[in-house]
Design a protein around this motif. Sequence first.
Motif, short mmCIF file in Angstrom:
data_model
loop_
_atom_site.label_atom_id
_atom_site.label_comp_id
_atom_site.label_asym_id
_atom_site.label_seq_id
_atom_site.Cartn_x
_atom_site.Cartn_y
_atom_site.Cartn_z
N PRO A 28 1.96 29.49 3.21
CA PRO A 28 1.37 29.28 4.53
C PRO A 28 2.15 30.04 5.61
O PRO A 28 3.38 30.13 5.54
CB PRO A 28 1.47 27.76 4.73
N GLN A 29 1.45 30.55 6.59
CA GLN A 29 2.10 31.31 7.65
C GLN A 29 3.11 30.45 8.41
O GLN A 29 4.18 30.94 8.80
CB GLN A 29 1.06 31.86 8.63
N GLU A 30 2.82 29.17 8.56
CA GLU A 30 3.74 28.29 9.29
C GLU A 30 5.07 28.13 8.54
O GLU A 30 6.12 27.95 9.16
CB GLU A 30 3.11 26.93 9.53
N VAL A 31 5.02 28.22 7.21
CA VAL A 31 6.26 28.18 6.42
C VAL A 31 6.97 29.52 6.50
O VAL A 31 8.19 29.59 6.65
CB VAL A 31 5.96 27.81 4.95
N LEU A 32 6.21 30.59 6.41
CA LEU A 32 6.78 31.94 6.52
C LEU A 32 7.54 32.10 7.84
O LEU A 32 8.61 32.71 7.88
CB LEU A 32 5.67 32.98 6.41
N ASP A 33 7.02 31.53 8.90
CA ASP A 33 7.65 31.66 10.22
C ASP A 33 9.01 30.98 10.30
O ASP A 33 9.81 31.28 11.19
CB ASP A 33 6.73 31.08 11.30
N THR A 34 9.28 30.05 9.37
CA THR A 34 10.56 29.32 9.41
C THR A 34 11.63 29.97 8.53
O THR A 34 12.79 29.56 8.58
CB THR A 34 10.36 27.87 8.92
N ILE A 35 11.26 30.96 7.73
CA ILE A 35 12.20 31.58 6.80
C ILE A 35 13.18 32.48 7.54
O ILE A 35 12.79 33.27 8.40
CB ILE A 35 11.44 32.39 5.72
N GLU A 36 14.45 32.32 7.21
CA GLU A 36 15.51 33.17 7.76
C GLU A 36 16.25 33.84 6.61
O GLU A 36 16.58 33.18 5.62
CB GLU A 36 16.49 32.33 8.60
N PRO A 37 16.56 35.14 6.72
CA PRO A 37 16.16 36.04 7.80
C PRO A 37 14.64 36.27 7.80
O PRO A 37 13.98 36.06 6.78
CB PRO A 37 16.91 37.32 7.48
N LYS A 38 14.11 36.68 8.92
CA LYS A 38 12.68 36.89 9.06
C LYS A 38 12.19 37.95 8.08
O LYS A 38 12.84 38.97 7.87
CB LYS A 38 12.34 37.33 10.49
N LEU A 39 11.04 37.68 7.48
CA LEU A 39 10.45 38.60 6.53
C LEU A 39 9.01 38.91 6.92
O LEU A 39 8.29 38.02 7.39
CB LEU A 39 10.46 38.01 5.11
N THR A 40 8.60 40.14 6.70
CA THR A 40 7.20 40.49 6.91
C THR A 40 6.43 40.20 5.62
O THR A 40 7.03 40.04 4.55
CB THR A 40 7.04 41.98 7.26
N ARG A 41 5.13 40.16 5.72
CA ARG A 41 4.32 39.95 4.52
C ARG A 41 4.51 41.09 3.52
O ARG A 41 4.51 40.87 2.31
CB ARG A 41 2.84 39.79 4.88
N LYS A 42 4.66 42.30 4.03
CA LYS A 42 4.87 43.44 3.14
C LYS A 42 6.20 43.32 2.40
O LYS A 42 6.28 43.62 1.20
CB LYS A 42 4.85 44.75 3.92
N GLU A 43 7.24 42.87 3.08
CA GLU A 43 8.54 42.69 2.44
C GLU A 43 8.46 41.63 1.34
O GLU A 43 9.07 41.78 0.27
CB GLU A 43 9.59 42.31 3.47
N ILE A 44 7.70 40.58 1.59
CA ILE A 44 7.54 39.53 0.58
C ILE A 44 6.77 40.06 -0.62
O ILE A 44 7.14 39.83 -1.77
CB ILE A 44 6.84 38.31 1.19
N LEU A 45 5.69 40.80 -0.36
CA LEU A 45 4.92 41.39 -1.45
C LEU A 45 5.79 42.34 -2.27
O LEU A 45 5.75 42.31 -3.51
CB LEU A 45 3.70 42.13 -0.91
N ASP A 46 6.58 43.16 -1.60
CA ASP A 46 7.46 44.09 -2.31
C ASP A 46 8.45 43.35 -3.20
O ASP A 46 8.73 43.77 -4.33
CB ASP A 46 8.21 44.97 -1.31
N SER A 47 8.98 42.23 -2.71
CA SER A 47 9.94 41.46 -3.50
C SER A 47 9.26 40.82 -4.71
O SER A 47 9.85 40.72 -5.79
CB SER A 47 10.62 40.39 -2.64
#
Length: 222
Positions: A28-47
């Motif tokens: 969920p985007q609301e969970v993504l917004d709480t992750i530190e360090p900040k990650l973009t959706r592309k960075e998450i997909l790449d990982s």
Amino acid sequence: MSEREGHSLHEFIDGDEPLRPIIDFDLPQEVLDTIEPKLTRKEILDSLILAFRKTCLEIFPKWDYKTLTIASSSDAKKMSLHISTFGMRLPNIARVAVFTELVRKKLLTALQGNSIIDNIANKRSFSLRMLGSSKFDEKTGEHVRVKKPVHLKDGTLFDFMIRPPNDESEVVKSSLLDIPKAEMEGCSSINNVTTDAEFELVETLLQEASIETLLKMANFLK
């Protein structure tokens, strides 16, 4: 695929024939917004791609990256992905569950939650929406978030299935996917057919122990 839009069609996986590995990712985007360090959706997909690729090569060095498939039903509220490959199959559902845990452990800790990486193969049966199919929202009665290809955009429907008909890809057997032998004593398994006892064992192991512990046990018992 246009004729399937507006419908929720599923591939139902049951029985213990070989099938392709699958990663079911929902963030969920609301969970993504709480992750530190900040990650973009592309960075998450790449990982995710990197973790999936490393795991495939660990268990099958001949695996071809060109057989990777990624389907998305993401929207502004949620990042939702299915990552798989038509370049190999695993012997049974239990091994797909272990494969998922190998991928999970390669991700950032913040992305390892069971609510994010859903080990759908950690069940006796499960289903996945077909490519081009939408999700039915019971609250609104609407069909939303159509599942679309992200990688291998010119692939066929069968490329994105988990157990398509007439799949001749290699069935990979790797010690990394083995269940510790000592834990399997008393569990009958004939011709690679997963028993109820084996499923229960996999569920317990995945819940109570990290995959690193399982691998250490397997190496110790060799």
